[in-house]
Design a protein around this motif. Structure first.
Motif, mmCIF file in Angstrom:
data_model
loop_
_atom_site.group_PDB
_atom_site.id
_atom_site.type_symbol
_atom_site.label_atom_id
_atom_site.label_comp_id
_atom_site.label_asym_id
_atom_site.label_seq_id
_atom_site.Cartn_x
_atom_site.Cartn_y
_atom_site.Cartn_z
ATOM 1 N N LEU A 53 -9.059 1.563 -3.478
ATOM 2 C CA LEU A 53 -8.678 2.908 -3.896
ATOM 3 C C LEU A 53 -9.514 3.894 -3.092
ATOM 4 N N ILE A 54 -8.846 4.781 -2.365
ATOM 5 C CA ILE A 54 -9.537 5.859 -1.653
ATOM 6 C C ILE A 54 -9.110 7.169 -2.284
ATOM 7 N N SER A 55 -10.072 7.892 -2.854
ATOM 8 C CA SER A 55 -9.789 9.141 -3.561
ATOM 9 C C SER A 55 -10.513 10.291 -2.880
ATOM 10 N N LEU A 56 -9.761 11.280 -2.452
ATOM 11 C CA LEU A 56 -10.299 12.455 -1.772
ATOM 12 C C LEU A 56 -9.871 13.680 -2.569
ATOM 13 N N PHE A 57 -10.832 14.536 -2.941
ATOM 14 C CA PHE A 57 -10.438 15.739 -3.659
ATOM 15 C C PHE A 57 -11.275 16.934 -3.251
ATOM 16 N N ALA A 58 -10.661 18.110 -3.334
ATOM 17 C CA ALA A 58 -11.319 19.363 -2.990
ATOM 18 C C ALA A 58 -10.938 20.405 -4.030
ATOM 19 N N GLN A 59 -11.784 21.420 -4.201
ATOM 20 C CA GLN A 59 -11.544 22.442 -5.213
ATOM 21 C C GLN A 59 -11.475 23.825 -4.581
ATOM 22 N N GLY A 60 -10.488 24.599 -4.995
ATOM 23 C CA GLY A 60 -10.380 25.984 -4.569
ATOM 24 C C GLY A 60 -10.090 26.129 -3.092
ATOM 25 N N ALA A 61 -10.259 27.330 -2.590
ATOM 26 C CA ALA A 61 -9.957 27.631 -1.190
ATOM 27 C C ALA A 61 -10.832 26.857 -0.228
ATOM 28 N N ALA A 62 -11.927 26.289 -0.727
ATOM 29 C CA ALA A 62 -12.811 25.522 0.143
ATOM 30 C C ALA A 62 -12.110 24.325 0.753
ATOM 31 N N GLY A 63 -10.993 23.896 0.147
ATOM 32 C CA GLY A 63 -10.289 22.727 0.670
ATOM 33 C C GLY A 63 -9.623 22.985 2.010
ATOM 34 N N TRP A 73 -9.765 17.183 -10.859
ATOM 35 C CA TRP A 73 -9.599 16.584 -9.539
ATOM 36 C C TRP A 73 -9.601 17.619 -8.424
ATOM 37 N N GLY A 74 -9.588 18.872 -8.738
ATOM 38 C CA GLY A 74 -9.537 19.882 -7.698
ATOM 39 C C GLY A 74 -8.120 20.333 -7.433
ATOM 40 N N THR A 75 -7.980 21.280 -6.527
ATOM 41 C CA THR A 75 -6.654 21.783 -6.202
ATOM 42 C C THR A 75 -5.879 20.815 -5.322
ATOM 43 N N ASP A 76 -6.589 19.907 -4.652
ATOM 44 C CA ASP A 76 -5.959 18.912 -3.783
ATOM 45 C C ASP A 76 -6.582 17.551 -4.046
ATOM 46 N N ALA A 77 -5.746 16.595 -4.386
ATOM 47 C CA ALA A 77 -6.212 15.217 -4.549
ATOM 48 C C ALA A 77 -5.332 14.323 -3.684
ATOM 49 N N HIS A 78 -5.947 13.687 -2.694
ATOM 50 C CA HIS A 78 -5.212 12.804 -1.789
ATOM 51 C C HIS A 78 -5.695 11.388 -2.054
ATOM 52 N N GLU A 79 -4.758 10.489 -2.363
ATOM 53 C CA GLU A 79 -5.142 9.160 -2.843
ATOM 54 C C GLU A 79 -4.405 8.065 -2.078
ATOM 55 N N TYR A 80 -5.143 6.982 -1.806
ATOM 56 C CA TYR A 80 -4.638 5.861 -1.017
ATOM 57 C C TYR A 80 -4.916 4.565 -1.779
ATOM 58 N N PHE A 81 -3.937 3.649 -1.759
ATOM 59 C CA PHE A 81 -4.058 2.378 -2.469
ATOM 60 C C PHE A 81 -3.572 1.254 -1.554
ATOM 61 N N GLY A 129 0.806 -1.216 0.000
ATOM 62 C CA GLY A 129 0.000 0.000 0.000
ATOM 63 C C GLY A 129 0.840 1.267 0.000
ATOM 64 N N PHE A 130 0.253 2.363 -0.495
ATOM 65 C CA PHE A 130 0.940 3.655 -0.511
ATOM 66 C C PHE A 130 -0.087 4.768 -0.685
ATOM 67 N N ALA A 131 0.344 6.009 -0.398
ATOM 68 C CA ALA A 131 -0.534 7.178 -0.508
ATOM 69 C C ALA A 131 0.216 8.307 -1.192
ATOM 70 N N TYR A 132 -0.530 9.135 -1.941
ATOM 71 C CA TYR A 132 0.036 10.283 -2.642
ATOM 72 C C TYR A 132 -0.825 11.516 -2.418
ATOM 73 N N LEU A 133 -0.166 12.682 -2.440
ATOM 74 C CA LEU A 133 -0.848 13.965 -2.397
ATOM 75 C C LEU A 133 -0.513 14.736 -3.671
ATOM 76 N N HIS A 134 -1.539 15.154 -4.405
ATOM 77 C CA HIS A 134 -1.396 15.894 -5.658
ATOM 78 C C HIS A 134 -1.996 17.281 -5.440
ATOM 79 N N THR A 135 -1.198 18.323 -5.576
ATOM 80 C CA THR A 135 -1.687 19.672 -5.282
ATOM 81 C C THR A 135 -1.373 20.639 -6.413
ATOM 82 N N ALA A 136 -2.187 21.693 -6.516
ATOM 83 C CA ALA A 136 -1.961 22.781 -7.471
ATOM 84 C C ALA A 136 -1.958 24.094 -6.701
ATOM 85 N N ARG A 137 -0.899 24.866 -6.856
ATOM 86 C CA ARG A 137 -0.756 26.131 -6.150
ATOM 87 C C ARG A 137 -0.213 27.195 -7.104
ATOM 88 N N ARG A 138 -0.593 28.460 -6.858
ATOM 89 C CA ARG A 138 0.044 29.558 -7.560
ATOM 90 C C ARG A 138 1.427 29.780 -6.952
#
Length: 212
Positions: free
Chosen positions: A175-185, A158-166, A137-146
């Motif tokens: 597969l656990i997929s968590l994502f949020a969009q914009g400052a709401a995250g 996927w949003g500005t933050d995608a946190h994924e677990y396998f 198993g492993f986990a990753y964090l995928h983020t987008a920032r200015r």
């Protein structure tokens, strides 16, 4: 542990409780209330951020069963969505091969990529970081920032933050997929200290449910 679970049967003990899901305290996960029912014919499409177009990593929609549970954050800030998906392969070897292919897909992803911004958004940095690893198993964090550190437009849809677990145990791949969009995250998505615990809890649920 090695086992071969039947995707036609729902086993409650195999699933994480809402309070055990990633960032449960920040997002107060609310379930749809529906019991996951095994089904074939489910097409693999954008199941994780680094999934190349058209690659099925050995998954056969006509044969391999899938169960999925969906969660949403409470209304208001922060807003986020989460899905825990279980794929039931014919045998443990096939499930292990799928996990290996997913790992290879993430390794092939560019760690830092510059993307053109839109309007006043400016240039974004897309970062991919492995946050935790256990056996199988492993986990990753995928983020987008200015460049100023604020949140950008996002990693595709996927949003500005995608946190994924396998996690793979027996013939089951979670597969656990968590994502949020914009400052709401909020900032909660950047907190990764519990990722090893979440991976291990996921593995323990599978072992308890199917391996006894």
């Amino acid at each position: 542990m090695s086992f071969t679970a039947d995707f036609h049967k729902y086993v409650a003990e195999a699933w994480l409780a809402p309070t055990e899901l990633p960032f449960a305290a920040a997002f107060s996960w609310q379930s749809s209330g529906q019991t996951p029912v095994g089904a074939t014919g489910v097409i693999q499409q954008d199941w994780y951020t680094c999934n190349p177009t058209g690659r099925e990593w050995g998954y056969d929609p006509a044969k391999d069963g899938v169960q999925a549970a969906n969660f949403t954050a409470l209304p208001g800030n922060p807003q986020a969505q989460l899905e825990e998906r279980m794929i039931f392969f014919p045998d443990p070897q096939a499930a292990g091969h799928a996990l290996d292919q997913i790992a290879a897909d993430f390794t092939a992803c560019k760690t830092v990529t510059s993307l053109p911004g839109f309007g006043m958004e400016g240039i974004e940095l897309v970062r991919l970081n492995k946050t935790a690893t256990i056996g199988g198993g492993f986990a990753y964090l995928h983020t987008a920032r200015r460049f100023d550190g604020t949140r950008g437009n996002g990693v595709g849809h996927w949003g500005t933050d995608a946190h994924e677990y396998f996690v793979q145990r027996g013939n089951v791949l979670v597969l656990i997929s968590l994502f949020a969009q914009g400052a709401a995250g909020g900032n909660a998505m950047d907190v990764t200290t519990m990722d090893t615990t979440i991976l291990q809890q996921t593995a323990d649920h599978l072992d308890t449910a199917y391996a006894g």
